[in-house]
Design a protein around this motif. Sequence first.
Motif, PDB file in Angstrom:
ATOM      1  N   GLU A 163     -20.509   5.214   3.732  1.00 26.29           N
ATOM      2  CA  GLU A 163     -19.777   3.984   4.027  1.00 26.29           C
ATOM      3  C   GLU A 163     -18.297   4.234   4.274  1.00 26.29           C
ATOM      4  N   TRP A 164     -17.777   5.355   3.727  1.00 24.64           N
ATOM      5  CA  TRP A 164     -16.349   5.622   3.908  1.00 24.64           C
ATOM      6  C   TRP A 164     -16.085   6.209   5.285  1.00 24.64           C
ATOM      7  N   SER A 165     -14.992   5.785   5.868  1.00 24.62           N
ATOM      8  CA  SER A 165     -14.448   6.440   7.059  1.00 24.62           C
ATOM      9  C   SER A 165     -12.936   6.338   6.979  1.00 24.62           C
ATOM     10  N   TYR A 166     -12.265   7.163   7.728  1.00 26.79           N
ATOM     11  CA  TYR A 166     -10.799   7.141   7.727  1.00 26.79           C
ATOM     12  C   TYR A 166     -10.283   5.755   8.097  1.00 26.79           C
ATOM     13  N   LEU A 167     -10.921   5.140   9.081  1.00 32.18           N
ATOM     14  CA  LEU A 167     -10.472   3.814   9.532  1.00 32.18           C
ATOM     15  C   LEU A 167     -10.734   2.754   8.466  1.00 32.18           C
ATOM     16  N   ARG A 168     -11.953   2.718   7.924  1.00 37.71           N
ATOM     17  CA  ARG A 168     -12.279   1.679   6.949  1.00 37.71           C
ATOM     18  C   ARG A 168     -11.432   1.828   5.685  1.00 37.71           C
ATOM     19  N   GLY A 169     -11.187   3.056   5.272  1.00 37.49           N
ATOM     20  CA  GLY A 169     -10.332   3.270   4.113  1.00 37.49           C
ATOM     21  C   GLY A 169      -8.911   2.807   4.368  1.00 37.49           C
ATOM     22  N   GLY A 170      -8.400   3.122   5.553  1.00 33.84           N
ATOM     23  CA  GLY A 170      -7.031   2.728   5.882  1.00 33.84           C
ATOM     24  C   GLY A 170      -6.855   1.230   5.980  1.00 33.84           C
ATOM     25  N   LEU A 171      -7.904   0.530   6.368  1.00 34.46           N
ATOM     26  CA  LEU A 171      -7.819  -0.924   6.520  1.00 34.46           C
ATOM     27  C   LEU A 171      -7.805  -1.660   5.184  1.00 34.46           C
ATOM     28  N   THR A 172      -8.008  -0.950   4.078  1.00 36.73           N
ATOM     29  CA  THR A 172      -7.912  -1.592   2.765  1.00 36.73           C
ATOM     30  C   THR A 172      -6.489  -1.553   2.218  1.00 36.73           C
ATOM     31  N   THR A 173      -5.572  -0.907   2.924  1.00 40.91           N
ATOM     32  CA  THR A 173      -4.188  -0.901   2.480  1.00 40.91           C
ATOM     33  C   THR A 173      -3.528  -2.234   2.819  1.00 40.91           C
ATOM     34  N   ILE A 174      -2.394  -2.493   2.188  1.00 37.19           N
ATOM     35  CA  ILE A 174      -1.795  -3.830   2.246  1.00 37.19           C
ATOM     36  C   ILE A 174      -0.319  -3.735   2.611  1.00 37.19           C
ATOM     37  N   ASP A 175       0.108  -4.526   3.571  1.00 40.22           N
ATOM     38  CA  ASP A 175       1.539  -4.646   3.883  1.00 40.22           C
ATOM     39  C   ASP A 175       2.209  -5.587   2.874  1.00 40.22           C
ATOM     40  N   ARG A 176       3.458  -5.286   2.542  1.00 41.38           N
ATOM     41  CA  ARG A 176       4.246  -6.131   1.646  1.00 41.38           C
ATOM     42  C   ARG A 176       5.628  -6.362   2.239  1.00 41.38           C
ATOM     43  N   ASP A 177       6.162  -7.539   1.969  1.00 39.27           N
ATOM     44  CA  ASP A 177       7.511  -7.870   2.432  1.00 39.27           C
ATOM     45  C   ASP A 177       8.470  -7.826   1.245  1.00 39.27           C
ATOM     46  N   TYR A 178       9.575  -7.106   1.401  1.00 40.14           N
ATOM     47  CA  TYR A 178      10.568  -6.963   0.336  1.00 40.14           C
ATOM     48  C   TYR A 178      11.909  -7.595   0.701  1.00 40.14           C
ATOM     49  N   GLY A 179      11.883  -8.494   1.669  1.00 42.50           N
ATOM     50  CA  GLY A 179      13.118  -9.184   2.035  1.00 42.50           C
ATOM     51  C   GLY A 179      14.166  -8.224   2.573  1.00 42.50           C
ATOM     52  N   TRP A 180      15.408  -8.411   2.154  1.00 44.37           N
ATOM     53  CA  TRP A 180      16.496  -7.575   2.670  1.00 44.37           C
ATOM     54  C   TRP A 180      16.373  -6.124   2.218  1.00 44.37           C
ATOM     55  N   ILE A 181      15.525  -5.855   1.218  1.00 39.08           N
ATOM     56  CA  ILE A 181      15.332  -4.478   0.760  1.00 39.08           C
ATOM     57  C   ILE A 181      14.480  -3.686   1.752  1.00 39.08           C
ATOM     58  N   ASN A 182      13.788  -4.368   2.664  1.00 35.53           N
ATOM     59  CA  ASN A 182      13.017  -3.651   3.681  1.00 35.53           C
ATOM     60  C   ASN A 182      13.877  -2.616   4.393  1.00 35.53           C
ATOM     61  N   ASN A 183      15.089  -3.004   4.757  1.00 37.40           N
ATOM     62  CA  ASN A 183      15.971  -2.090   5.476  1.00 37.40           C
ATOM     63  C   ASN A 183      16.441  -0.947   4.583  1.00 37.40           C
ATOM     64  N   ILE A 184      16.682  -1.245   3.319  1.00 39.82           N
ATOM     65  CA  ILE A 184      17.175  -0.206   2.406  1.00 39.82           C
ATOM     66  C   ILE A 184      16.124   0.861   2.179  1.00 39.82           C
ATOM     67  N   HIS A 185      14.875   0.446   1.958  1.00 38.75           N
ATOM     68  CA  HIS A 185      13.851   1.466   1.701  1.00 38.75           C
ATOM     69  C   HIS A 185      12.980   1.733   2.938  1.00 38.75           C
ATOM     70  N   HIS A 186      13.591   1.568   4.085  1.00 41.47           N
ATOM     71  CA  HIS A 186      13.069   2.082   5.351  1.00 41.47           C
ATOM     72  C   HIS A 186      11.670   1.553   5.686  1.00 41.47           C
ATOM     73  N   ASP A 187      11.481   0.256   5.472  1.00 36.49           N
ATOM     74  CA  ASP A 187      10.251  -0.434   5.866  1.00 36.49           C
ATOM     75  C   ASP A 187       8.985   0.212   5.302  1.00 36.49           C
ATOM     76  N   ILE A 188       9.082   0.747   4.097  1.00 39.97           N
ATOM     77  CA  ILE A 188       7.918   1.378   3.487  1.00 39.97           C
ATOM     78  C   ILE A 188       6.821   0.350   3.195  1.00 39.97           C
ATOM     79  N   GLY A 189       7.193  -0.932   3.117  1.00 45.14           N
ATOM     80  CA  GLY A 189       6.198  -1.973   2.891  1.00 45.14           C
ATOM     81  C   GLY A 189       5.297  -2.217   4.094  1.00 45.14           C
ATOM     82  N   THR A 190       5.699  -1.738   5.263  1.00 46.97           N
ATOM     83  CA  THR A 190       4.873  -1.857   6.470  1.00 46.97           C
ATOM     84  C   THR A 190       3.880  -0.704   6.444  1.00 46.97           C
TER      85      THR A 190
END
Length: 380
Positions: free
Chosen positions: A272-299
């Motif tokens: 059932e595992w594949s690289y694509l299916r595993g990657g699609l379980t990850t989650i984007d997060r928004d950190y407001g103005w800190i997005n720029n400080i920590h280089h959009d790691i939430g994307t």
Amino acid sequence: MVQVLSLQHVGNGAVLEDQTCFDPSAPPPFKIADIRAAIPKHCWEKNPWRSVSYVVRDVFIVFALLYAAIRFNTWLFWPLYWPAQGTMFWALFVLGHDCGHGSFSNSLKLNSLVGHILHSSILVPYHGWRISHRTHHQNHGHVENDESWVPLTEKVYKSLDNMTRMLRFTVPFPVFAYPFYLWGRSPGKEGSHFSPYSNLFSPGERKDVATSTLCWSIMLCVLVYLSIVMGPIFMFKLYGVPYLIFVMWLDFVTYLHHHGYSQKLPWYRGKEWSYLRGGLTTIDRDYGWINNIHHDIGTHVIHHLFPQIPHYHLVEATNSAKAVLGKYYREPQKSGPVPVHLVKYLLHSISQDHFVSDSGDIVYYQTDPELRKDSWTKSN
């Protein structure tokens, strides 16, 4: 499994998409090549000068904060200095992380040089971590083979003593886990990021690991020397507290990359595992103005699927890929000035996501209802 989801208000007027009858564990109707084709070609281009400019910016801020702390050295200033410098340590880590992925530049030598300087300065063994993080990306979402914040199987979970369980699933202890992970990995796994002979590494990687451990050791010696010269209490205020805040950032962000969505997401085994299916379980997060400080790691979703994309192209690449991803992309809740909204997801996940079944190729986190009833010293 059929997920019945309703529209939810998530702040700032945003509403989550209605995903009624959407099963996140179902094989996606698209291939990874389809996502790649949707991303503009320039998003793959690495500009070493631009990457170095971020290093210069962050290092300048770090030294400016150090100078201000030494200059003022008052209890009115320290509470301002600690979160600012700890966040900047975290920003340095993210740039070193990009070096490890090769998204910093196309030069292996430049990536290694910058990565060693940045990571050693915050007591991270560059190659040791880089290699284990590569394993994480190659096996994301796999119950046994993943490396970062891996779910405990029920058997491993039940083998833990009660104090270990309580520490792992009681805030704030999990957000201080990173240094312990570097030394001993996660429960059920063996090895150290510092030992060239750890089973994390192949024989051909031992020299690199030894080099990074040496750099880490040199930095530790420098910190010990400065503690002798400047005083251990002052060095703890100057470096120790920001280091702890950096660790909190790292554990907080990386945990929420893979946990704490409003609905449970699958973990996989076997066919059932594949690289694509595993990657699609990850989650984007928004950190407001800190997005720029920590280089959009939430994307994070596109980063997980295509870690070679530079951080400064991740937002555009993500926006371009959304049409292909459809409901497999979970729009992050918009943050206010400070991302305090994410704390509730951390608290809820840690209180609910304890282990997964020992069997089954598609599994979800389960909750131990007895966990909070056990004392810290009660034996199994």
